[in-house]
Design an enzyme around this catalytic site. Structure first.
Site, PDB file in Angstrom:
ATOM      1  N   ARG A  21       0.804  -1.226   0.000  1.00  0.00           N
ATOM      2  CA  ARG A  21       0.000   0.000   0.000  1.00  0.00           C
ATOM      3  C   ARG A  21       0.833   1.271   0.000  1.00  0.00           C
ATOM      4  O   ARG A  21       0.344   2.337  -0.347  1.00  0.00           O
ATOM      5  CB  ARG A  21      -0.940   0.010   1.210  1.00  0.00           C
ATOM      6  CG  ARG A  21      -0.210   0.011   2.551  1.00  0.00           C
ATOM      7  CD  ARG A  21      -1.149   0.011   3.725  1.00  0.00           C
ATOM      8  NE  ARG A  21      -0.421  -0.135   4.991  1.00  0.00           N
ATOM      9  CZ  ARG A  21      -0.954   0.090   6.181  1.00  0.00           C
ATOM     10  NH1 ARG A  21      -2.214   0.472   6.270  1.00  0.00           N
ATOM     11  NH2 ARG A  21      -0.243  -0.081   7.273  1.00  0.00           N
ATOM     12  N   ARG A  26     -12.589  24.207   9.189  1.00  0.00           N
ATOM     13  CA  ARG A  26     -12.369  23.735   7.827  1.00  0.00           C
ATOM     14  C   ARG A  26     -13.182  24.481   6.782  1.00  0.00           C
ATOM     15  O   ARG A  26     -13.052  24.201   5.588  1.00  0.00           O
ATOM     16  CB  ARG A  26     -12.629  22.229   7.754  1.00  0.00           C
ATOM     17  CG  ARG A  26     -11.593  21.430   8.522  1.00  0.00           C
ATOM     18  CD  ARG A  26     -10.194  21.687   7.998  1.00  0.00           C
ATOM     19  NE  ARG A  26      -9.158  21.314   8.967  1.00  0.00           N
ATOM     20  CZ  ARG A  26      -7.927  21.785   8.962  1.00  0.00           C
ATOM     21  NH1 ARG A  26      -7.570  22.668   8.049  1.00  0.00           N
ATOM     22  NH2 ARG A  26      -7.062  21.402   9.876  1.00  0.00           N
TER      23      ARG A  26
END
Length: 220
Positions: free
Chosen positions: A159, A186
């Protein structure tokens, strides 16, 4: 409720506290050993506005919502900085080997001169070329990843060749106050645009679940 974000991402509601606004006012009234069975649109709304305005935050920690977030890794790491009031479980490529998805933006933004990590609203003049190169990187990384798996390399090592544009999925449970803290930070104008889009989608879901409390928190 499920909202699409970016090209392949989404924010999906899995579960939530029913009558969350009522829970907020009942938590606030606990000190006086009082409880309402139904939400009073006048009196309870005034109480919630007072709690939010005066920053009596404890009652807003009682309602919770669980969301499934499908987002690129570089976005997930920004969202994952918010831990207070939130708990995360994430898909692990130590255990799965299915074909990953990649975020492939059609437009690339120019770098901002006055913000080190920021961008402008101006499209980079070589966006088409950048998109082509991005797809080339993704396809080659995927090919190497699949070759490693076929050769018997452990998924937990294979991965590492996958890029940050790869999508991941989290199941995230947060208090109303925790979600609001994430949303506030955010959606700030200097936050990366992709993260802002996820935060706005989260905000739409919270607004639908806890309309009075969410409005009061966002106005303070």
């Amino acid at each position: 409720m499920k909202l699409q974000v970016l090209d392949k991402g989404f924010v999906e509601l899995m579960s939530h506290t029913p009558e969350g606004d009522l829970l907020v006012v009942n938590a606030a009234r606990c000190s006086f050993d009082k409880e309402n069975k139904e939400f009073d649109e006048d009196k309870d709304k005034r109480l919630i506005n007072y709690l939010a305005r005066e920053r009596h935050d404890l009652p807003f920690r009682h309602p919770v919502a669980t969301l499934r977030l499908h987002m690129p890794i570089f976005v997930a790491r920004q969202m994952g900085k918010h831990q207070v009031g939130l708990s995360w479980s994430e898909v692990s490529r130590r255990y799965i080997t299915g074909e990953p998805e990649f975020h492939e933006p059609p437009i690339w933004r120019e770098k901002a001169d006055n913000v080190k990590q920021g961008s402008t609203d101006t499209m980079h003049p070589k966006s088409v070329n950048m998109s082509s190169r991005n797809k080339f990187v993704n396809s080659n990384a995927l090919a190497v990843y699949n070759d490693m798996l076929t050769a018997g390399v452990a998924p937990e090592q294979a991965r590492m060749v996958l890029p940050q544009s790869m999508y991941t999925t989290t199941v995230t449970t947060g208090t109303l106050l925790g979600w609001h803290h994430m949303w506030k930070l955010r959606t700030e104008k200097h936050t990366q645009l992709e993260a802002q889009k996820y935060a706005r989608a989260i905000g739409k879901i919270m607004e639908s679940l806890f309309p009075v409390s969410w409005e009061a928190l966002c106005l303070r």
